[in-house]
Write a protein that holds these residues in place. Sequence first.
Motif, mmCIF file in Angstrom:
data_model
loop_
_atom_site.group_PDB
_atom_site.id
_atom_site.type_symbol
_atom_site.label_atom_id
_atom_site.label_comp_id
_atom_site.label_asym_id
_atom_site.label_seq_id
_atom_site.Cartn_x
_atom_site.Cartn_y
_atom_site.Cartn_z
ATOM 1 N N GLY A 22 0.310 -3.942 0.941
ATOM 2 C CA GLY A 22 1.425 -3.846 -0.011
ATOM 3 C C GLY A 22 2.716 -3.412 0.665
ATOM 4 N N ILE A 23 2.612 -2.424 1.519
ATOM 5 C CA ILE A 23 3.813 -1.911 2.204
ATOM 6 C C ILE A 23 4.379 -2.977 3.151
ATOM 7 N N CYS A 26 6.116 -5.850 1.521
ATOM 8 C CA CYS A 26 7.167 -5.508 0.579
ATOM 9 C C CYS A 26 8.537 -5.988 1.089
ATOM 10 N N TYR A 28 11.407 -4.927 0.717
ATOM 11 C CA TYR A 28 12.347 -3.850 1.083
ATOM 12 C C TYR A 28 12.071 -3.268 2.459
ATOM 13 N N VAL A 46 11.845 5.211 -1.951
ATOM 14 C CA VAL A 46 11.924 5.189 -3.408
ATOM 15 C C VAL A 46 12.239 6.610 -3.853
ATOM 16 N N LYS A 59 6.483 -1.108 -10.456
ATOM 17 C CA LYS A 59 7.099 -1.933 -9.400
ATOM 18 C C LYS A 59 6.270 -1.932 -8.127
ATOM 19 N N PHE A 60 5.580 -0.833 -7.875
ATOM 20 C CA PHE A 60 4.798 -0.709 -6.642
ATOM 21 C C PHE A 60 3.397 -0.204 -7.010
ATOM 22 N N PHE A 63 1.267 2.043 -4.766
ATOM 23 C CA PHE A 63 1.545 3.476 -4.536
ATOM 24 C C PHE A 63 0.812 4.385 -5.528
ATOM 25 N N ILE A 190 15.778 2.446 -5.404
ATOM 26 C CA ILE A 190 15.205 2.052 -4.121
ATOM 27 C C ILE A 190 16.305 2.101 -3.070
#
Length: 202
Positions: A22-23, A26, A28, A46, A59-60, A63, A190
């Motif tokens: 996921g990270i 991402c 971003y 974040v 959104k994440f 996490f 963010i």
Amino acid sequence: MSYYRQKNNAFAASYLDDLRGGILACPYFAVNNLNRDFVDTKGFSVVFQRSGLETVAQKFPFFKPYLDLALESTCNAFYLNPLLLREGSRVDPHVDRSLRSYCKTINPPDGVSVLYVQVPFALQGGELVLRDHKRQVGQVKPQENLLIHFQGDLIHSVNAVKVPGARLSLVCEQYNLDESELREIPEFTIESRVVSAKRSHR
Ligand SMILES: O=C(O)CCC(=O)C(=O)O
Ligand SMILES: [Fe+2]
């Protein structure tokens, strides 16, 4: 209070894989917009109040299990940042006070949580060094799935990573702010080089 505590094998292995995926996927995730202490690192941040926690989880989603475990019930504002170090990367000594950009008078966080999501095989360097003033009070060798929580006013640094591979940590500064300070903090936002780059094109 002891300076830090740690928990081995904090999460299921399958979650750690999801979190890493996921990270890294991402949009971003980019070269760091953190300050000069962060040498050759990548990440994004974040910022949220407790009332923005649901938005973060929405959104994440990856996490969420981390936040469920790591967040202190006494804290009301948070700065969450995945951080990637590679061979040669390091973090110079600093005290975490990343919410200072929103509120100048802010004190250091109550505590800081760090989960090691990925650690290079046969890691050399990359230790997290904790100091109370001049005295070293801890040196943590990252291990995958190790969750540590340290006192937020400690000066700390990360030794240069000396082997190839990725050292990926998930850091959360946890603050207990009074009402007037909390008003200055976004409920959810963010911070990323990607976001600023997009904005500057407008
Ligand atoms: O990854 C670590 O061990 C700590 C990183 C750190 O100090 C930070 O992100 O502020
Ligand atoms: Fe830090």
